[in-house]
Design a protein around this motif. Structure first.
Motif, PDB file in Angstrom:
ATOM      1  N   TRP A   1      73.940  20.489  30.237  1.00 43.63           N
ATOM      2  CA  TRP A   1      75.258  20.001  30.617  1.00 43.63           C
ATOM      3  C   TRP A   1      75.478  18.656  29.947  1.00 43.63           C
ATOM      4  O   TRP A   1      74.598  17.790  29.957  1.00 43.63           O
ATOM      5  N   LEU A   2      76.662  18.468  29.370  1.00 42.21           N
ATOM      6  CA  LEU A   2      77.042  17.183  28.817  1.00 42.21           C
ATOM      7  C   LEU A   2      78.169  16.589  29.663  1.00 42.21           C
ATOM      8  O   LEU A   2      79.143  17.270  29.970  1.00 42.21           O
TER       9      LEU A   2
ATOM     10  N   ARG B   1      92.874  13.518  33.152  1.00 43.90           N
ATOM     11  CA  ARG B   1      92.278  13.332  34.474  1.00 43.90           C
ATOM     12  C   ARG B   1      92.221  11.839  34.807  1.00 43.90           C
ATOM     13  O   ARG B   1      92.226  10.995  33.904  1.00 43.90           O
ATOM     14  N   PRO B   2      92.122  11.512  36.092  1.00 45.34           N
ATOM     15  CA  PRO B   2      92.076  10.090  36.464  1.00 45.34           C
ATOM     16  C   PRO B   2      90.971   9.312  35.767  1.00 45.34           C
ATOM     17  O   PRO B   2      91.182   8.164  35.361  1.00 45.34           O
ATOM     18  N   ASN B   3      89.788   9.921  35.615  1.00 43.50           N
ATOM     19  CA  ASN B   3      88.674   9.205  34.988  1.00 43.50           C
ATOM     20  C   ASN B   3      88.294   9.736  33.612  1.00 43.50           C
ATOM     21  O   ASN B   3      87.277   9.326  33.044  1.00 43.50           O
ATOM     22  N   ARG B   4      89.057  10.673  33.071  1.00 45.22           N
ATOM     23  CA  ARG B   4      88.875  11.171  31.698  1.00 45.22           C
ATOM     24  C   ARG B   4      87.464  11.700  31.420  1.00 45.22           C
ATOM     25  O   ARG B   4      86.987  11.650  30.298  1.00 45.22           O
ATOM     26  N   LEU B   5      86.787  12.212  32.424  1.00 43.66           N
ATOM     27  CA  LEU B   5      85.440  12.733  32.224  1.00 43.66           C
ATOM     28  C   LEU B   5      85.471  14.232  31.972  1.00 43.66           C
ATOM     29  O   LEU B   5      86.163  14.976  32.660  1.00 43.66           O
ATOM     30  N   GLY B   6      84.696  14.676  30.989  1.00 34.04           N
ATOM     31  CA  GLY B   6      84.571  16.087  30.681  1.00 34.04           C
ATOM     32  C   GLY B   6      83.169  16.580  31.030  1.00 34.04           C
ATOM     33  O   GLY B   6      82.209  15.806  31.081  1.00 34.04           O
ATOM     34  N   LEU B   7      83.056  17.886  31.245  1.00 31.75           N
ATOM     35  CA  LEU B   7      81.783  18.516  31.571  1.00 31.75           C
ATOM     36  C   LEU B   7      81.664  19.792  30.750  1.00 31.75           C
ATOM     37  O   LEU B   7      82.539  20.661  30.823  1.00 31.75           O
TER      38      LEU B   7
END
Length: 227
Positions: A55-56, A93-99
């Motif tokens: 997972w990244l 997204r609010p925190n711009r994090l991707g998975l």
């Protein structure tokens, strides 16, 4: 909490346009992960070669504006119907994090960059900052019986891709296979369906130009991109 990137992702895709909308859709699309200097040590990846996937956790760093509201329009719904941002995988997204879950081809130890993780199937553009890497484990991460919301009720069919011989010869066999998979996912915005329009996207140092008509994507040109 303040977080800093631990690594940078490198890919033949150098713009947002054309990036697969999920990891695993273009299974042969290559990429590699280069750690920041503080983490360029063999012990940081000790045992990782025993896993097939990781997972990244990364940042949608190319987003130039803040999300507008708490609803988004997923491409799977044609770009017209809205759902809650937390019921989607939208990049806004609010925190711009991707998975993303990606396949490990190999972990290479290099003299200058330390451990380099070579992967396939990523949905990250070149230069994306990575904040964490975690191994994929089937007993906790695999749920084949799970419901998938609106995805279950809206089928997605890849495009047929036609690449003329004069363009195909510009790429290696591996690059050509990855390019076909990327294009089959239809890089266009979901609300656009203009058969006469020519779209462009960078891939492996070339500007790919294509048209889409009746479910068939035809590459019309590939030029070297400017340095």
């Amino acid at each position: 909490m303040t977080i800093e990137p631990i690594a940078v992702f490198h890919s033949p895709l150098t713009s947002k346009f054309g990036i697969p909308r999920q990891s695993g859709l273009a299974t042969d699309l290559p990429g590699h992960i280069v750690f920041e200097p503080a983490y360029r040590r063999e012990e940081a990846v000790r045992g990782l070669e025993q896993f097939d996937y990781v997972w990244l956790i990364w940042e949608f760093s190319a987003n130039s504006h803040e999300p507008q509201g708490l609803t988004v329009r997923p491409p799977r719904l044609g770009g017209n119907e809205r759902v809650g941002v937390f019921a989607s995988r939208s990049p806004f997204r609010p925190n711009r994090l991707g998975l993303s879950c990606v396949y490990i081809n190999k972990v290479e130890m290099t003299k200058e960059q330390g451990p380099v993780i070579h992967v396939t199937g990523a949905d990250l553009m070149d230069g994306t900052p990575i904040y964490d890497i975690k191994p994929y484990v089937t007993y906790a991460d695999c749920h084949p019986e799970a419901r998938s919301g609106f995805v279950d009720s809206h089928d997605w069919h890849p495009l047929q891709v036609e690449i003329p011989a004069q363009v195909a010869t510009l790429f290696s066999p591996d690059e050509l296979q990855a390019l076909r998979q990327v294009l089959a996912q239809d890089p266009r915005p979901r609300y656009q369906d203009e058969p006469q329009r020519i779209y462009g996207m960078p891939f492996a140092g070339r500007d790919i130009r294509f048209q889409v008509t009746n479910g068939v994507l035809t590459v019309v040109e590939a030029k070297m991109t400017s340095p």
